[in-house]
Design a protein around this motif. Structure first.
Motif, short mmCIF file in Angstrom:
data_model
loop_
_atom_site.label_atom_id
_atom_site.label_comp_id
_atom_site.label_asym_id
_atom_site.label_seq_id
_atom_site.Cartn_x
_atom_site.Cartn_y
_atom_site.Cartn_z
N PHE A 167 -4.95 12.99 -13.39
CA PHE A 167 -5.41 11.60 -13.49
C PHE A 167 -6.93 11.48 -13.31
CE2 PHE A 167 -0.91 11.28 -12.38
CZ PHE A 167 -0.47 10.43 -13.37
N SER A 168 -7.62 12.61 -13.23
CA SER A 168 -9.09 12.56 -13.21
C SER A 168 -9.61 12.24 -14.59
CB SER A 168 -9.67 13.90 -12.75
OG SER A 168 -8.97 14.36 -11.63
N VAL A 198 -7.81 8.60 -7.54
CA VAL A 198 -7.63 10.06 -7.42
C VAL A 198 -9.03 10.67 -7.33
CG1 VAL A 198 -5.46 10.17 -8.74
CG2 VAL A 198 -7.64 10.35 -9.95
N TRP A 199 -9.08 11.94 -7.06
CA TRP A 199 -10.38 12.64 -7.06
C TRP A 199 -10.87 12.80 -8.50
CZ3 TRP A 199 -11.93 12.39 -2.40
CH2 TRP A 199 -11.02 12.54 -1.35
N LEU A 228 -1.65 11.91 -6.98
CA LEU A 228 -1.82 13.34 -7.27
C LEU A 228 -0.96 14.24 -6.38
CD1 LEU A 228 -5.22 14.51 -5.77
CD2 LEU A 228 -4.31 12.25 -5.42
N HIS A 229 -0.27 13.64 -5.41
CA HIS A 229 0.60 14.43 -4.53
C HIS A 229 2.08 14.32 -4.90
CE1 HIS A 229 -2.69 15.48 -1.95
NE2 HIS A 229 -3.08 14.23 -1.95
N ASP A 233 0.88 -1.18 0.00
CA ASP A 233 0.00 0.00 0.00
C ASP A 233 0.91 1.23 0.00
OD1 ASP A 233 -1.99 1.89 0.34
OD2 ASP A 233 -2.22 1.50 2.49
N ILE A 234 1.02 1.86 -1.17
CA ILE A 234 1.97 2.97 -1.37
C ILE A 234 1.29 4.29 -1.02
CG2 ILE A 234 3.39 4.13 -3.12
CD1 ILE A 234 3.22 1.35 -4.68
N ALA A 235 2.03 5.20 -0.34
CA ALA A 235 1.45 6.44 0.19
C ALA A 235 0.29 6.07 1.13
CB ALA A 235 1.01 7.39 -0.93
#
Ligand SMILES: C[S@@+](CC[C@H](N)C(=O)[O-])C[C@H]1O[C@@H](n2cnc3c(N)ncnc32)[C@H](O)[C@@H]1O
Length: 271
Positions: free
Chosen positions: A179-180, A143-144, A117-118, A51-53
């Motif tokens: 990436f939305s 992502v959102w 996204l960060h 589980d990354i980030a």
């Protein structure tokens, strides 16, 4: 121009300060996409998962309950401390998504929930996720959705666009909503080495206690949006606060504000 190292430093110092605030503001929200994310990454009993980030370790916790053998990785030591205190039986490691401290071909599945996204170098992180997966391994990220759909961001960004200054001196990062776009997810997954990319939308609803909450959580519990808000002059910030408050009113339901905050879920397979 984007300087990925300055942006990374900015994000890092931001996340270091807010693990508890992030949990209080976003814990009920980002967890809503975990089950579809784990399904997309084919996580089940015995799956070896990274589980990354990982943040406070939400995805890692649900995966462990599915019987997966999971490691969580995050570059913020305070987030890792939060994750460890919530999930004492799960292994968490300090590490950068852009340069994972993990060997090649080790995992059956890899996921990133609201982390891509960060990043200053998201394409490098996608390639890293591919590297640590075994052949046929599954990868998924969320992502959102665009701000027109992820209303919490839509309200805040419109208020800043209308009343504020968007050219504040903050390290520039890649586009927050890159990436939305489903086509962009597919293109990026293929470029990183994945095949059979898929993109779906996941419905999520953000329940906030009052019409003042959205402004407060965006100012105190995020990094990039908070930076944009905090860099405004006090009188401008007050106008933004009032505009957010006004717009939030239309989402009032009984005792809470309910904001649609859908996610985009992208996945692929390592050849
Ligand atoms: C929005 S939070 C998502 C947390 C969690 N995955 C969730 O589902 O709520 C973003 C997380 O990404 C981490 N992060 C940001 N940049 C990173 C990087 N380069 N490497 C590793 N973690 C990173 C932050 O420390 C933070 O914990």
């Amino acid at each position: 121009m984007i300087d990925p190292d300055s942006f990374r430093q900015f994000e890092h110092s931001g996340w270091q300060k807010i693990p508890r605030q992030y949990h209080q503001a976003f814990g009920e929200l980002t967890t809503q996409s975990i089950e579809p994310l784990l399904d997309a990454a084919a996580v089940k009993t015995g799956t070896k998962l990274v589980d990354i980030a990982t943040g406070p370790g939400y995805v890692a916790a649900v995966a462990a309950r599915r019987g997966a053998r999971v490691i969580g990785v995050d570059f913020s030591a305070t987030m890792i401390a939060e994750a460890r205190s919530r999930n004492p039986d799960i292994e968490f490691r300090d590490g950068d998504a852009e340069q994972l401290p993990l060997g090649n071909d080790l995992f059956d599945s890899a996921v990133v929930n609201f982390g891509i996204l960060h990043l200053g170098r998201p394409d490098q992180a996608l390639a890293e996720a591919c590297r640590v997966l075994r052949p046929d391994g599954r990868f998924g990220f969320t992502v959102w959705a665009k701000p027109e759909e992820a209303i919490g961001f839509g309200i805040v960004l419109s208020a800043i666009a209308k009343h504020g200054n968007q050219n504040v001196p903050l390290p520039e990062g890649p586009p927050f909503f890159r990436f939305s776009e489903p086509d962009e997810c597919i293109r990026s997954l293929l470029t990183a080495g994945f095949q059979s990319p898929k993109v779906v939308k996941v419905a999520q609803v953000w329940q906030l206690p009052s019409v003042d909450s959205l402004f407060e959580v965006m100012k105190d519990s995020t990094v990039r949006t908070a930076g944009l808000l905090r860099a405004q002059k006090p009188e401008v910030l007050e106008q933004i606060r009032l505009a957010i408050r006004d717009e939030s009113k239309q989402y009032q339901k009984a005792d809470a504000i309910e904001l649609p905050m859908p996610a985009v879920l992208a996945s692929g397979t390592k050849p």
